[in-house]
Every structure is written in structure tokens, then in C-alpha cells.
Design a protein around this motif. Structure first.
Motif, short mmCIF file in Angstrom:
data_model
loop_
_atom_site.label_atom_id
_atom_site.label_comp_id
_atom_site.label_asym_id
_atom_site.label_seq_id
_atom_site.Cartn_x
_atom_site.Cartn_y
_atom_site.Cartn_z
N GLY A 54 54.79 29.23 30.92
CA GLY A 54 54.20 30.47 30.45
C GLY A 54 54.65 31.68 31.23
O GLY A 54 55.84 31.89 31.49
N ALA A 55 53.68 32.51 31.65
CA ALA A 55 53.97 33.74 32.38
C ALA A 55 54.29 33.48 33.84
O ALA A 55 54.55 34.43 34.60
CB ALA A 55 52.80 34.72 32.27
N ARG A 56 54.24 32.20 34.25
CA ARG A 56 54.63 31.83 35.61
C ARG A 56 53.87 32.65 36.65
O ARG A 56 54.43 33.39 37.44
CB ARG A 56 56.14 32.00 35.78
N CYS A 57 52.55 32.48 36.65
CA CYS A 57 51.69 33.28 37.51
C CYS A 57 52.06 33.12 38.98
O CYS A 57 52.60 32.10 39.41
CB CYS A 57 50.23 32.90 37.31
N SER A 58 51.76 34.15 39.75
CA SER A 58 51.96 34.13 41.20
C SER A 58 50.80 34.87 41.83
O SER A 58 50.53 36.01 41.49
CB SER A 58 53.29 34.78 41.58
#
Length: 275
Positions: A137-141
Motif C-alpha cells: 500500500g502506501a508503505r507507512c513510516s
């Protein structure tokens, strides 16, 4: 004659099912061995070169053409060389990044060959950096809410200690959680410079938004070094959809910087969706 006809039909049906399964596996399996990539010093490494070799990438990259190149061993085997200049840190100056887009799935297996050059710097004061891994997905960090994907990249730390740097819904750290590799005795695993490793990552998403039954397993040269169970990675329909070709120092301050010019070598990337 009638009996033979029935048998023939059954054989045809079997062959059709077999061919359909083979075709399905072909679309969910990616192998990147760099053998078809150009070696010309006048031709920089680009996203277009990946695409020309049947590998889909995102529409952006960091330093692919400046810090990335294709090299060859004496036996002719080609591999990806990633450069980080002395004093560099962060994704804008050290290493390189791009996204390899893969067929979305809930369960994936990934592996690649990895080697730190004999003169590689594990970093300055803080010491550490990112290595490729699977994301979604949005590749959260940082703060993840379950609807903005997750990231399960590898990292090296002080003295080459390996880990999964996991950004996920229930993380306890401010940014992402550190899951260190350990041997059978509980000692932390350390990468050695100048030694080639085959590192693998298996990820299975949680089956329900409220059920913590996701899993991540890591092996180095076929030896288990990490098994994370009972985690939640997503709460929506996001699936594992990206091999994040990400290598850089840091961190975002000079305390993470490379102490000298350094190279990482990657080869034989294998990505397989488990149906």
C-alpha cells in the motif's frame, strides 16, 4: 471406442488445468538476475532498463542512475552494485531506491543474494542503514493506522547486526520496530564484510482486521534468524504489492553517514506469490 474417448477427454481436461496453473505461477513469480542488463559505462542504470527486461517499476527513483550500476564477476555473472559516497546519508544522496511492482498477494516469499564490500562502512556514530524488503500500500513510516500499508525492509546496524525494520499497525516504537536476527542460541546475527549471503523473507498478512495472526519469517543461508507471529499488518484490502529496492544510510542526520566510499552488491532477486 467410447471408453477411449472418455479417457481422451479426461487427459485434455487435466492438461488444461495443468497449463492454467503453470500460467498462473508464471504471472506471480519474478526472477531478477541482471544477466540481460547492459554493462556499458556510458549507459546509466535507469527504470527503463528494468522495464525493457520485463520488470515493472514505479515512476520515481532516488539515485538509480548515479549510484547504481551493473557489474560482472570474472565468470561473467552480472549483479547490481550500489554505491554510497563517503559522508553521504539519507535516500537523496546515499544508495538508491525504486519500487519493483509485484502481483498483489496476501502471502509472499522473497529472497536475494547480498554482499557488503570488504571496505564497506557500517556507518559513523549511529551506524545503520536500510536494505530491500517487501512492502504494501502506501508503505507507512512512523505512525501506521492499518489503512496505509506496512513496510518490512531489512537493515544493518552497528557491527553489521541484521534486522527487520517493521513499520506496522501495532508498533510500539515512535517510528518503526526493530526485530533483530538471532542464532539458535539467542545471539544477534552479524553480517560479515566480503561474504555473500542469501537472505529470504516470508510474509503472511493477518486474515482479519481485528485478528493478529500475521507472520514474518527470515532466513539467512537457509538458517532461521527471525520468526514474528501474531501481528496485524493491515486493516483494509491492501496486499503485499512491492519489492522496495531500497538501500541507503540512515536516518536523516550526518551521524548515520558512511565513513568512506562503500558498496553493496545484490543479485538473484526472487519474488514468489504463494496462492
Amino acid at each position: 471406442m467410447k471408453k477411449l474417448s472418455v479417457i481422451s477427454i479426461l487427459i485434455i481436461i487435466f492438461l488444461l488445468i495443468f497449463l492454467i496453473n503453470v500460467k498462473a505461477n508464471e504471472t506471480s513469480r519474478i526472477v531478477i538476475d541482471f544477466e540481460q542488463f547492459e554493462l556499458s559505462s556510458n549507459q546509466p542504470l535507469t527504470r527503463q532498463m528494468f522495464r525493457e527486461n520485463g520488470i515493472n517499476t514505479s515512476n520515481w527513483d532516488n539515485n538509480l542512475s548515479t549510484n547504481g550500476s551493473i557489474k560482472a564477476e570474472p565468470n561473467g555473472n552480472k549483479y547490481l552494485s550500489i554505491f554510497s559516497p563517503e559522508g553521504s546519508y539519507g535516500p537523496k544522496k546515499s544508495g538508491l531506491q525504486t519500487e519493483i511492482q509485484i502481483d498483489p498477494g496476501k502471502e509472499y516469499y522473497m529472497q536475494y543474494d547480498l554482499m557488503f564490500d570488504e571496505n564497506f562502512s557500517f556507518g559513523s556514530e549511529y551506524r545503520g542503514g536500510k536494505l530491500p524488503g517487501l512492502t504494501s500500500g502506501a508503505r507507512c513510516s512512523g505512525a501506521c493506522d492499518g489503512t496505509d500499508g506496512f513496510a518490512a525492509r531489512f537493515m544493518w546496524r552497528r557491527n553489521g547486526e541484521g534486522e527487520v525494520y517493521l513499520c506496522h499497525l501495532d508498533q510500539v516504537s515512535e517510528f518503526c520496530d526493530d526485530y533483530y536476527f538471532t542464532d539458535e542460541y539467542g545471539n544477534r546475527f552479524e553480517f560479515e564484510k566480503g561474504k555473500k549471503y542469501t537472505i529470504s523473507e516470508y510474509i503472511r498478512l493477518n486474515t482479519d482486521p481485528q485478528v493478529a495472526d500475521g507472520q514474518i519469517k527470515v532466513e539467512v543461508d537457509g538458517i532461521p534468524v527471525l520468526d514474528i507471529s501474531n501481528i496485524r499488518l493491515v486493516t483494509n484490502d491492501d496486499k503485499i504489492d512491492t519489492f522496495y529496492l531500497s538501500m541507503f544510510y540512515g536516518g536523516s542526520t550526518s551521524k548515520w553517514a558512511a565513513s568512506n566510499d562503500s558498496y553493496v552488491y545484490i543479485d538473484n532477486i526472487y519474488l514468489y506469490k504463494i496462492n
